[in-house]
Design an enzyme around this catalytic site. Structure first.
Site, PDB file in Angstrom:
ATOM      1  N   GLU A  87      -2.108  57.310 -60.814  1.00 38.17           N
ATOM      2  CA  GLU A  87      -1.868  56.751 -59.488  1.00 38.17           C
ATOM      3  C   GLU A  87      -1.424  55.297 -59.586  1.00 38.17           C
ATOM      4  O   GLU A  87      -0.552  54.861 -58.844  1.00 38.17           O
ATOM      5  CB  GLU A  87      -3.115  56.879 -58.607  1.00 38.17           C
ATOM      6  CG  GLU A  87      -3.365  58.303 -58.111  1.00 38.17           C
ATOM      7  CD  GLU A  87      -2.320  58.781 -57.103  1.00 38.17           C
ATOM      8  OE1 GLU A  87      -1.605  57.949 -56.532  1.00 38.17           O
ATOM      9  OE2 GLU A  87      -2.221  60.005 -56.906  1.00 38.17           O
ATOM     10  N   GLU A  91       2.179  54.105 -58.177  1.00 36.53           N
ATOM     11  CA  GLU A  91       2.223  53.211 -57.019  1.00 36.53           C
ATOM     12  C   GLU A  91       2.631  51.786 -57.359  1.00 36.53           C
ATOM     13  O   GLU A  91       3.069  51.043 -56.479  1.00 36.53           O
ATOM     14  CB  GLU A  91       0.849  53.193 -56.314  1.00 36.53           C
ATOM     15  CG  GLU A  91       0.497  54.540 -55.698  1.00 36.53           C
ATOM     16  CD  GLU A  91      -0.620  54.455 -54.686  1.00 36.53           C
ATOM     17  OE1 GLU A  91      -1.342  53.439 -54.669  1.00 36.53           O
ATOM     18  OE2 GLU A  91      -0.777  55.413 -53.919  1.00 36.53           O
ATOM     19  N   GLU A 138       5.629  47.723 -51.470  1.00 34.30           N
ATOM     20  CA  GLU A 138       5.643  46.612 -52.409  1.00 34.30           C
ATOM     21  C   GLU A 138       4.385  46.660 -53.268  1.00 34.30           C
ATOM     22  O   GLU A 138       3.343  47.135 -52.810  1.00 34.30           O
ATOM     23  CB  GLU A 138       5.672  45.295 -51.602  1.00 34.30           C
ATOM     24  CG  GLU A 138       5.981  44.065 -52.426  1.00 34.30           C
ATOM     25  CD  GLU A 138       5.918  42.766 -51.611  1.00 34.30           C
ATOM     26  OE1 GLU A 138       5.789  42.841 -50.371  1.00 34.30           O
ATOM     27  OE2 GLU A 138       5.963  41.693 -52.227  1.00 34.30           O
TER      28      GLU A 138
END
Ligand SMILES: [Zn+2]
Length: 176
Positions: A87, A91, A138
């Site tokens: 993850e 991300e 972001e």
């Protein structure tokens, strides 16, 4: 989210009291009982060499426009540690090494009728450059002092960052 139809035969489910005295969705046609268990999410508080923490700006609800730790749901063929590392990479674009378990949190989203368990690890960034992922806008490093409660999407993340801060303070005192 409550399921409406039987996964075995497609009949409409009914709320019934079952053997363990809880109300659960039950299929009146084939007897299938639906057990709703919380999914497990995993993630990290990951720091780079200067001690700054990576956060992600969320592009989707819940928490759209707010910041969060990189976390996500475990896949069926993963360990919790695998999920936390994956993850973070998805991300933020960063590869991390886990340094230990920070804690385990239960959470409930009343409005979404969902609940889950979040497992967070302390981690160290060992590669990559921060970039946005599929559901993030972001990825950016922050000093702990720059992270306010108001900019965070989730209570569990606020709590985890406070716990992480206390742990770091204790370590600093231990060394000094
Ligand atoms: Zn059925």
């Amino acid at each position: 989210m409550q399921p409406k139809f039987c996964a075995q035969c497609g009949n409409a489910l009914e709320a019934r009291v079952v053997q363990d005295h809880r109300v659960r969705p039950v299929c009146p046609a084939c007897g299938w009982i639906v057990y709703l268990n919380p999914p497990i999410a995993a993630g990290v508080i990951a720091t780079r060499a200067d001690g700054k923490i990576i956060l992600v700006l969320r592009g989707e609800n819940p928490g759209k426009g707010l910041w969060g730790l990189p976390t996500g749901f475990m896949e069926i063929d993963e360990t919790v540690e695998d999920a936390a590392r994956r993850e973070c990479l998805e991300e933020t674009g960063l590869t991390v090494e886990l340094e230990g378990l920070l804690g385990v949190w239960s959470y409930h989203h009343i409005e979404k009728q969902s609940a889950g368990v979040l497992v967070l690890y302390r981690a160290r960034v060992i590669g990559g450059e921060p970039r946005a992922g599929s559901d993030t806008v972001e990825a950016k490093f922050f000093a702990r002092a720059e992270i306010t409660d108001a900019m965070l999407a989730f209570e569990t993340h606020r709590d985890a960052l406070n716990q992480w801060g206390m742990l770091n303070d204790q370590c600093a005192k231990g060394i000094g």
